[in-house]
Design a protein around this motif. Structure first.
Motif, PDB file in Angstrom:
ATOM      1  N   ASN A 115      87.276  -0.235 -58.664  1.00 52.27           N
ATOM      2  CA  ASN A 115      87.810   0.625 -57.324  1.00 52.27           C
ATOM      3  C   ASN A 115      86.494   0.841 -56.566  1.00 52.27           C
ATOM      4  O   ASN A 115      85.756   1.873 -56.893  1.00 52.27           O
ATOM      5  N   GLY A 116      85.952  -0.629 -56.367  1.00 52.09           N
ATOM      6  CA  GLY A 116      85.058   0.214 -55.024  1.00 52.09           C
ATOM      7  C   GLY A 116      83.753  -0.003 -55.453  1.00 52.09           C
ATOM      8  O   GLY A 116      82.208   0.150 -54.928  1.00 52.09           O
ATOM      9  N   GLN A 117      83.111  -0.552 -56.423  1.00 53.95           N
ATOM     10  CA  GLN A 117      81.944  -0.815 -57.513  1.00 53.95           C
ATOM     11  C   GLN A 117      82.143  -1.755 -58.563  1.00 53.95           C
ATOM     12  O   GLN A 117      82.776  -1.968 -58.991  1.00 53.95           O
ATOM     13  N   TRP A 118      80.940  -2.103 -58.353  1.00 51.72           N
ATOM     14  CA  TRP A 118      80.633  -3.507 -59.980  1.00 51.72           C
ATOM     15  C   TRP A 118      80.014  -2.268 -60.882  1.00 51.72           C
ATOM     16  O   TRP A 118      79.725  -1.457 -61.347  1.00 51.72           O
ATOM     17  N   VAL A 119      81.332  -2.440 -62.127  1.00 56.13           N
ATOM     18  CA  VAL A 119      81.025  -2.086 -63.362  1.00 56.13           C
ATOM     19  C   VAL A 119      81.237  -3.462 -64.213  1.00 56.13           C
ATOM     20  O   VAL A 119      81.631  -4.749 -63.813  1.00 56.13           O
ATOM     21  N   THR A 120      79.900  -2.980 -65.386  1.00 60.22           N
ATOM     22  CA  THR A 120      80.398  -3.958 -66.488  1.00 60.22           C
ATOM     23  C   THR A 120      81.169  -3.700 -67.829  1.00 60.22           C
ATOM     24  O   THR A 120      81.229  -2.996 -68.352  1.00 60.22           O
ATOM     25  N   LEU A 169      91.783 -19.514 -52.829  1.00 60.24           N
ATOM     26  CA  LEU A 169      90.814 -18.580 -54.474  1.00 60.24           C
ATOM     27  C   LEU A 169      90.507 -17.651 -54.298  1.00 60.24           C
ATOM     28  O   LEU A 169      90.646 -16.722 -55.260  1.00 60.24           O
ATOM     29  N   GLN A 170      90.400 -16.659 -53.333  1.00 58.61           N
ATOM     30  CA  GLN A 170      90.564 -14.936 -52.962  1.00 58.61           C
ATOM     31  C   GLN A 170      91.564 -14.701 -53.010  1.00 58.61           C
ATOM     32  O   GLN A 170      92.062 -13.560 -53.742  1.00 58.61           O
ATOM     33  N   TYR A 174      91.346 -14.948 -58.186  1.00 57.63           N
ATOM     34  CA  TYR A 174      90.618 -15.824 -58.925  1.00 57.63           C
ATOM     35  C   TYR A 174      89.396 -14.648 -59.718  1.00 57.63           C
ATOM     36  O   TYR A 174      88.863 -14.772 -60.474  1.00 57.63           O
ATOM     37  N   ALA A 175      88.903 -14.057 -58.203  1.00 57.29           N
ATOM     38  CA  ALA A 175      87.480 -12.858 -58.842  1.00 57.29           C
ATOM     39  C   ALA A 175      88.367 -11.921 -57.832  1.00 57.29           C
ATOM     40  O   ALA A 175      88.420 -11.607 -57.807  1.00 57.29           O
ATOM     41  N   THR A 176      86.847 -10.374 -58.569  1.00 58.53           N
ATOM     42  CA  THR A 176      87.505  -9.473 -57.988  1.00 58.53           C
ATOM     43  C   THR A 176      86.235  -8.894 -57.136  1.00 58.53           C
ATOM     44  O   THR A 176      86.234  -7.986 -55.878  1.00 58.53           O
ATOM     45  N   ASP A 177      85.550  -9.901 -56.629  1.00 60.36           N
ATOM     46  CA  ASP A 177      84.244 -10.215 -56.018  1.00 60.36           C
ATOM     47  C   ASP A 177      85.298 -10.049 -54.069  1.00 60.36           C
ATOM     48  O   ASP A 177      85.613 -10.760 -54.037  1.00 60.36           O
ATOM     49  N   PRO A 178      85.054  -8.945 -53.863  1.00 59.97           N
ATOM     50  CA  PRO A 178      85.283  -8.857 -52.126  1.00 59.97           C
ATOM     51  C   PRO A 178      85.751 -10.020 -51.294  1.00 59.97           C
ATOM     52  O   PRO A 178      85.637 -10.307 -50.226  1.00 59.97           O
ATOM     53  N   ASP A 179      83.759 -10.726 -51.969  1.00 57.04           N
ATOM     54  CA  ASP A 179      83.474 -11.803 -50.577  1.00 57.04           C
ATOM     55  C   ASP A 179      83.422 -12.846 -51.419  1.00 57.04           C
ATOM     56  O   ASP A 179      82.159 -13.864 -51.097  1.00 57.04           O
ATOM     57  N   TYR A 180      84.340 -12.793 -52.387  1.00 55.46           N
ATOM     58  CA  TYR A 180      84.027 -14.553 -53.390  1.00 55.46           C
ATOM     59  C   TYR A 180      84.422 -15.252 -52.439  1.00 55.46           C
ATOM     60  O   TYR A 180      83.487 -16.553 -52.440  1.00 55.46           O
TER      61      TYR A 180
END
Length: 198
Positions: A115-120, A169-170, A174-180
């Motif tokens: 949702n537009g932010q990094w969460v742990t 991959l993006q 594969y990853a949630t990072d939009p800049d992967y």
């Protein structure tokens, strides 16, 4: 010589000595800091070269057998494990953050982009006997896909260059990072990882 002039000269000489000592010490400290910074930079560069050399042969072996590009495998390992320094990589030989379940897995904290932010969050990750085993399982994941889509990473396996493979991959989440994909391409280009592609 006038006694007052003599003391003035002595005081001036002492002041010059003190100022010289201060600036000399300051210059020495600056050079020492620069030297230590340079040593740190060289040490980090060597650690990075050593990490690449350690995992490249297995990545190339997997590419020869299964066509997953070595540059992509190495770049993912670098990005996902922070050059093999993450707890998951050091303690459990998991270079790629591959999730798992059951006795051969460990619960660890990880960051995901939601949702537009990094969460742990907490996740359960596979445990491997070695980095080579982790690389082999990563290749297996690329070939067999996910439990919900066996062709999920087919575009990665079939890619003819690392840029297309990174984007695939993006696109396959594969990853949630939009800049992967961008990060993988940057790593490959910065460290000339395409030289390892067969």
């Amino acid at each position: 010589m006038n006694r007052g002039l003599k003391w003035t000269i002595i005081i001036l000489v002492m002041l010059v000595d003190l100022v010289g000592a201060y600036f000399g010490r300051h210059v020495c400290m600056r050079y020492r800091q620069q030297y230590e910074q340079q040593q740190t930079i060289e040490k980090q560069a060597k650690e990075k070269r050593d990490f690449i050399k350690k995992i490249a042969p297995e990545a190339q072996k997997m590419q020869t057998k299964y066509h997953v590009m070595s540059s992509i495998t190495i770049a993912q390992a670098i990005l996902e494990s922070n050059w093999g320094k993450s707890s998951l990589a050091k303690d459990y030989h998991n270079l790629f953050g591959i999730k798992g379940s059951g006795a051969n897995s460990k619960v660890m904290s990880t960051k995901e982009y939601t949702n537009g932010q990094w969460v742990t969050i907490s996740g359960r990750f596979k445990v491997y006997s070695s980095w080579n085993a982790s690389i082999a399982d990563h290749t297996k994941l690329m070939l067999n896909g996910t439990y919900y889509n066996s062709n999920n990473y087919s575009a990665v396996v079939n890619a003819t260059n690392y840029k297309d493979a990174a984007q695939a991959l993006q696109d396959a989440d594969y990853a949630t990072d939009p800049d992967y994909a961008k990060k993988l391409i940057n790593i490959i280009q910065t460290y000339d990882l395409d030289q390892y592609d067969n």
